[in-house]
Design an enzyme around this catalytic site. Structure first.
Site, PDB file in Angstrom:
ATOM      1  N   HIS A  83      86.276  16.140   8.733  1.00 43.50           N
ATOM      2  CA  HIS A  83      87.142  15.036   9.188  1.00 43.50           C
ATOM      3  C   HIS A  83      88.078  15.475  10.318  1.00 43.50           C
ATOM      4  O   HIS A  83      88.579  14.630  11.050  1.00 43.50           O
ATOM      5  CB  HIS A  83      87.881  14.370   8.016  1.00 43.50           C
ATOM      6  CG  HIS A  83      89.098  15.082   7.526  1.00 43.50           C
ATOM      7  ND1 HIS A  83      89.113  15.869   6.395  1.00 43.50           N
ATOM      8  CD2 HIS A  83      90.355  15.115   8.011  1.00 43.50           C
ATOM      9  CE1 HIS A  83      90.335  16.342   6.213  1.00 43.50           C
ATOM     10  NE2 HIS A  83      91.111  15.903   7.182  1.00 43.50           N
ATOM     11  N   ASP A 136      82.800  17.723   3.276  1.00 42.19           N
ATOM     12  CA  ASP A 136      83.788  17.716   4.363  1.00 42.19           C
ATOM     13  C   ASP A 136      83.927  19.103   5.001  1.00 42.19           C
ATOM     14  O   ASP A 136      84.910  19.799   4.792  1.00 42.19           O
ATOM     15  CB  ASP A 136      85.138  17.241   3.793  1.00 42.19           C
ATOM     16  CG  ASP A 136      86.161  16.957   4.874  1.00 42.19           C
ATOM     17  OD1 ASP A 136      85.794  16.956   6.063  1.00 42.19           O
ATOM     18  OD2 ASP A 136      87.339  16.736   4.512  1.00 42.19           O
ATOM     19  N   GLN A 230      99.175  16.938   4.935  1.00 40.97           N
ATOM     20  CA  GLN A 230      98.597  16.572   6.229  1.00 40.97           C
ATOM     21  C   GLN A 230      98.835  17.699   7.249  1.00 40.97           C
ATOM     22  O   GLN A 230      99.921  18.256   7.338  1.00 40.97           O
ATOM     23  CB  GLN A 230      99.204  15.269   6.771  1.00 40.97           C
ATOM     24  CG  GLN A 230      99.405  14.164   5.745  1.00 40.97           C
ATOM     25  CD  GLN A 230      98.242  13.945   4.820  1.00 40.97           C
ATOM     26  OE1 GLN A 230      97.085  14.113   5.203  1.00 40.97           O
ATOM     27  NE2 GLN A 230      98.525  13.590   3.575  1.00 40.97           N
ATOM     28  N   GLY A 231      97.808  17.977   8.004  1.00 43.73           N
ATOM     29  CA  GLY A 231      97.893  19.042   8.998  1.00 43.73           C
ATOM     30  C   GLY A 231      97.354  20.361   8.487  1.00 43.73           C
ATOM     31  O   GLY A 231      97.111  21.279   9.249  1.00 43.73           O
TER      32      GLY A 231
HETATM   33  N1  ARG Z   1      93.570  15.063   5.067  1.00 48.85           N
HETATM   34  C1  ARG Z   1      94.658  15.954   5.279  1.00 48.85           C
HETATM   35  C2  ARG Z   1      94.607  16.540   6.676  1.00 48.85           C
HETATM   36  O1  ARG Z   1      93.917  15.980   7.508  1.00 48.85           O
HETATM   37  C3  ARG Z   1      94.780  16.982   4.185  1.00 48.85           C
HETATM   38  C4  ARG Z   1      95.321  16.382   2.972  1.00 48.85           C
HETATM   39  C5  ARG Z   1      95.394  17.295   1.811  1.00 48.85           C
HETATM   40  N2  ARG Z   1      96.187  16.651   0.830  1.00 48.85           N
HETATM   41  C6  ARG Z   1      96.538  17.161  -0.348  1.00 48.85           C
HETATM   42  N3  ARG Z   1      97.324  16.465  -1.090  1.00 48.85           N
HETATM   43  N4  ARG Z   1      96.118  18.347  -0.739  1.00 48.85           N
HETATM   44  O2  ARG Z   1      95.339  17.433   7.038  1.00 48.85           O
END
Ligand code: ARG
Length: 288
Positions: A83, A136, A230-231
């Site tokens: 992603h 992913d 996120q990140g």
């Molecule tokens: N989708 C997020 C990203 O693009 C990562 C999220 C991970 N979340 C979690 N609660 N472990 O950075």
């Protein structure tokens, strides 16, 4: 920062941000000083395989253009999340991002310490399923090699490092609060590998994804608090010194009952036809 909103990467992130609006009013935010949440600062020399993915054109130069994490598994081979290479993150196919780089050996993204290496090619798992988030992962091939000692060993199927209850560490430069406070120095958070049944119950299937034990690993803390955010996506989850997961998704960050979901590295190895002992040096026919 030219386009600060683009750091609101990817669909899992956008949904997480929306979902977070609700608990804000009622629940206290998760304890957080984090990776990653609930973590502590580390020097990248302690985890030289943790790399940052960068595009200054798209994400601005402030934090070295960081937008995701990655893991060096061979001198010119980096794993990350599929992603992270998606249209929603990059605004187009990765080939179109001409300044896509991997940043290694840089603890502080405000500095210019370490190495920036151009990405020569990107292979995104064609079986990545955006609705469940299964599969992913993506493989980046670098234009120049990183120091050999930077690569981490991957845990194959049946490796004891996947055992629920085991201690693991997740690394990243991502949000430390769940509210968009991006770190500029690398952090790690200690989490536990959790039973698949826990994540299956937490994520039976919604617009955010569905937990599928074959291709995902569940990790965090039952009480919440420690988690990736996120990140951090694409970055490493390490247990017993071996790579077991890549940060993939979750509902919010560090919330009790909503553990982190990681790409299961042994499943990625199987898809790629890679031999663990070969550390990704062997190419799958038709693979990257
Ligand atoms: N989708 C997020 C990203 O693009 C990562 C999220 C991970 N979340 C979690 N609660 N472990 O950075």
């Amino acid at each position: 920062m030219r386009r600060p909103l683009v750091r609101a990467l990817s669909r899992p992130l956008i949904l997480a941000a929306v979902a977070m609006v609700i608990p804000l009013a009622s629940a206290a935010p998760a304890a957080s000083d984090g990776v990653v949440l609930g973590g502590y600062p580390v020097d990248v020399s302690q985890s030289p395989w943790t790399v940052a993915l960068s595009s200054r054109d798209r994400f601005g130069g402030m934090r070295s253009g960081q937008f995701c994490g990655g893991v060096a598994v061979g001198p010119t081979t980096v794993l990350t999340a599929a992603h992270c290479m998606g249209e929603e993150a990059l605004g187009g196919p990765p080939e179109r991002v001409s300044d896509l780089k991997v940043v290694a050996g840089r603890t502080d993204l405000y500095s210019d310490v370490g190495q920036e290496v151009s990405v020569r090619s990107v292979w995104v798992n064609p079986r990545y399923d955006r609705s469940s988030n299964a599969g992913d992962f993506a493989v980046l091939t670098l234009a120049e090699p990183l120091p050999a000692e930077a690569a981490i060993r991957m845990a194959g199927a049946g490796d004891g490092a996947y055992q629920p209850g085991g201690e693991a560490l997740v690394y990243g430069w991502g949000d430390t609060t769940g509210f968009g406070a991006y770190a500029h120095t690398l952090r790690a958070a200690p989490v536990h590998v959790l039973a698949d049944s826990l994540c299956e119950r937490a994520y039976p299937g919604s617009s955010e994804g569905a937990y599928l034990a074959q291709s995902m690993v569940c990790a965090g803390e039952a009480r919440g608090g420690r988690d990736a955010c996120q990140g951090d996506s694409g970055g490493p989850l390490v247990a017993q010194g071996r790579l077991i997961g890549l940060v993939s998704w979750g509902s919010g960050c560090g919330r009790p009952g909503s553990p982190g979901v990681y790409t299961r590295v042994s499943d990625a190895l199987r898809t790629l036809g890679w031999d663990v002992a070969a550390r990704g040096a062997h190419r799958a026919p038709g693979g990257p």
